[in-house]
Design a protein around this motif. Structure first.
Motif, PDB file in Angstrom:
ATOM      1  N   PHE A 124       0.806  -1.222   0.000  1.00  0.00           N
ATOM      2  CA  PHE A 124       0.000   0.000   0.000  1.00  0.00           C
ATOM      3  C   PHE A 124       0.841   1.276   0.000  1.00  0.00           C
ATOM      4  O   PHE A 124       0.630   2.151  -0.856  1.00  0.00           O
ATOM      5  N   PRO A 125       1.817   1.440   0.923  1.00  0.00           N
ATOM      6  CA  PRO A 125       2.631   2.673   0.862  1.00  0.00           C
ATOM      7  C   PRO A 125       3.340   2.840  -0.475  1.00  0.00           C
ATOM      8  O   PRO A 125       3.441   3.962  -0.989  1.00  0.00           O
ATOM      9  N   LEU A 126       3.814   1.723  -1.045  1.00  0.00           N
ATOM     10  CA  LEU A 126       4.523   1.827  -2.325  1.00  0.00           C
ATOM     11  C   LEU A 126       3.573   2.325  -3.415  1.00  0.00           C
ATOM     12  O   LEU A 126       3.945   3.163  -4.248  1.00  0.00           O
ATOM     13  N   LEU A 127       2.342   1.832  -3.381  1.00  0.00           N
ATOM     14  CA  LEU A 127       1.350   2.251  -4.382  1.00  0.00           C
ATOM     15  C   LEU A 127       1.001   3.737  -4.216  1.00  0.00           C
ATOM     16  O   LEU A 127       0.973   4.494  -5.195  1.00  0.00           O
ATOM     17  N   LEU A 185       8.475   2.005  -7.710  1.00  0.00           N
ATOM     18  CA  LEU A 185       7.506   1.875  -6.606  1.00  0.00           C
ATOM     19  C   LEU A 185       6.316   1.014  -7.024  1.00  0.00           C
ATOM     20  O   LEU A 185       5.834   0.174  -6.252  1.00  0.00           O
ATOM     21  N   LEU A 186       5.855   1.200  -8.270  1.00  0.00           N
ATOM     22  CA  LEU A 186       4.721   0.404  -8.756  1.00  0.00           C
ATOM     23  C   LEU A 186       5.107  -1.068  -8.866  1.00  0.00           C
ATOM     24  O   LEU A 186       4.321  -1.944  -8.486  1.00  0.00           O
ATOM     25  N   LEU A 187       6.304  -1.313  -9.393  1.00  0.00           N
ATOM     26  CA  LEU A 187       6.777  -2.706  -9.497  1.00  0.00           C
ATOM     27  C   LEU A 187       6.867  -3.340  -8.107  1.00  0.00           C
ATOM     28  O   LEU A 187       6.440  -4.475  -7.899  1.00  0.00           O
ATOM     29  N   ALA A 202      10.302  -5.482   9.952  1.00  0.00           N
ATOM     30  CA  ALA A 202      11.308  -6.564   9.973  1.00  0.00           C
ATOM     31  C   ALA A 202      11.251  -7.334   8.648  1.00  0.00           C
ATOM     32  O   ALA A 202      11.124  -8.553   8.605  1.00  0.00           O
ATOM     33  N   ASN A 203      11.339  -6.581   7.559  1.00  0.00           N
ATOM     34  CA  ASN A 203      11.105  -7.117   6.219  1.00  0.00           C
ATOM     35  C   ASN A 203      12.399  -6.985   5.393  1.00  0.00           C
ATOM     36  O   ASN A 203      12.737  -5.903   4.924  1.00  0.00           O
ATOM     37  N   ARG A 204      13.116  -8.108   5.252  1.00  0.00           N
ATOM     38  CA  ARG A 204      14.402  -8.068   4.544  1.00  0.00           C
ATOM     39  C   ARG A 204      14.224  -7.773   3.055  1.00  0.00           C
ATOM     40  O   ARG A 204      15.064  -7.131   2.433  1.00  0.00           O
ATOM     41  N   LEU A 205      13.123  -8.266   2.515  1.00  0.00           N
ATOM     42  CA  LEU A 205      12.869  -8.037   1.090  1.00  0.00           C
ATOM     43  C   LEU A 205      12.645  -6.544   0.829  1.00  0.00           C
ATOM     44  O   LEU A 205      13.136  -5.985  -0.160  1.00  0.00           O
ATOM     45  N   LEU A 206      11.917  -5.910   1.747  1.00  0.00           N
ATOM     46  CA  LEU A 206      11.687  -4.469   1.606  1.00  0.00           C
ATOM     47  C   LEU A 206      12.995  -3.698   1.815  1.00  0.00           C
ATOM     48  O   LEU A 206      13.219  -2.681   1.148  1.00  0.00           O
ATOM     49  N   GLY A 254       4.805  -6.478  -6.698  1.00  0.00           N
ATOM     50  CA  GLY A 254       5.537  -7.638  -6.192  1.00  0.00           C
ATOM     51  C   GLY A 254       5.133  -7.996  -4.765  1.00  0.00           C
ATOM     52  O   GLY A 254       4.837  -9.153  -4.467  1.00  0.00           O
ATOM     53  N   PHE A 255       5.069  -6.976  -3.901  1.00  0.00           N
ATOM     54  CA  PHE A 255       4.708  -7.249  -2.499  1.00  0.00           C
ATOM     55  C   PHE A 255       3.248  -7.683  -2.384  1.00  0.00           C
ATOM     56  O   PHE A 255       2.914  -8.474  -1.507  1.00  0.00           O
TER      57      PHE A 255
END
Lengths: 102, 234
Positions: free
Chosen positions: B35-38, B217-219, B175-179, B223-224
């Motif tokens: 959501f924040p990325l979108l 950010l959209l990608l 605590a999100n390593r992917l982010l 993805g998330f």
């Protein structure tokens, strides 16, 4: 009196379900009854019993309210509960180290 | 690993593993990274018409050798747009996380992210205002002010870097390593963009500065959203 880490374990906290409740609540800060029930795969009655034990030991506090028309029970950890969880995990880790050394 | 209720012979190792597994489940339930990325991608894209159509102002000029002078040009609407849009975006993000927390039945840890985002939006506004009201150094003339480190730092004070820095805080609270990996790649890209000089007379010169971060950010959001685990119904 023995110095074995097992002697330091708190019976109220050491029980697997109650330890689970404390771990979830510590991470979530505030957790709803239904999340605990689903995550721990318990019946409502069973969960309520464990919550009562923890509340009587002053490790958690519960707050009842409504979300729209749905009744909700929120659980938060007390400072005593936070300290008890930290102590329990520390004792468990000590036990693991002791078993590995043996 | 599924939770197994009360077993009389729980070893310490099993109990610690159970605690770790439950902690991980809570963190996953608290995440709402898409959501924040979108929202931030939408804000970045929404800036394009402001850059293109809002009136431009000429800031202070500095006379160079011969007939050359260097002037700071700025768009007043852009100076207002970014802090306002970012603060509104972070308010929307906070609302989303609180609503998700109520729906899922777990508390939220989004506050440090929202506060950092709002503070960075304020710092960005201050840096942009300073840049617009101070004369630019003269390039290739030995102008001493060109070598000032604060000017180099100011060139990196872009909306995209403010978004990227705040995303590092979100990676920490979730605590999100992917982010975290995404934020590092995003920051690297936008910092490289911020340091680049654009030689263009086009009225659309700003597009790469907006489209590249918005696309990233959209990608990331897509993805998330795809990686989001299904939430158990209470």
């Amino acid at each position: 009196m023995t110095n074995h880490p097992a002697s330091a374990l708190d019976d109220v906290v050491h029980q697997r379900v109650r330890l689970g409740i404390l771990a979830i609540t510590a991470e979530a800060r505030r957790v709803e009854f239904s999340f605990l029930r689903t995550t721990l795969d318990l019946t409502a009655g069973n969960l309520a019993q464990h919550l009562t034990v923890l509340e009587n030991a002053d490790l958690i506090c519960t707050e009842k309210g409504y979300e729209g028309k749905r009744p909700r029970t929120w659980v938060t950890l007390t400072p005593t509960g936070q300290a008890a969880l930290r102590a329990e995990i520390s004792h468990l880790k000590k036990l693991i180290r002791q078993v590995e050394r043996a | 690993m599924a939770f197994t209720p009360a077993s009389p012979a729980d070893s310490p190792r099993e109990l610690v593993a159970t605690v770790r597994n439950l902690t991980r489940q809570v963190r996953v339930a608290q995440r709402g990274t898409w959501f924040p990325l979108l929202v931030l991608a939408a804000v970045t894209l929404a800036a394009a018409p402001v850059y293109r159509f809002a009136p431009r102002h000429l800031g202070p000029c500095r006379d160079g050798a011969g007939a050359h002078s260097v002037c700071a040009g700025y768009i007043p609407a852009v100076l207002i747009f970014w802090p306002l849009a970012l603060v509104l975006a972070y308010a929307l993000i906070a609302r989303f996380y609180v609503s998700q927390a109520r729906r899922r039945g777990v508390g939220t840890r989004v506050r440090p992210y929202v506060i950092t985002g709002a503070v960075l939006a304020g710092a960005l506004a201050a840096a942009s205002w300073w840049r617009a009201t101070h004369p630019l150094p003269l390039p290739n003339t030995g102008d001493a002010s060109a070598a000032h480190p604060h000017l180099t730092l100011l060139s990196f004070a872009t909306p995209a870097t403010a978004i990227g820095l705040a995303l590092l805080v979100l990676a920490w609270v979730e605590a999100n390593r992917l982010l975290l990996a995404f934020s590092v790649v995003f920051l690297g890209t936008v910092l490289a963009q911020a340091g680049a000089v654009i030689h263009s007379a086009s009225r659309w010169y700003f597009l790469p500065q907006l489209l590249i971060p918005a696309a990233l950010l959209l990608l990331g959001s897509g993805g998330f959203a795809l990686l989001r685990p299904a939430q158990p119904k209470p």
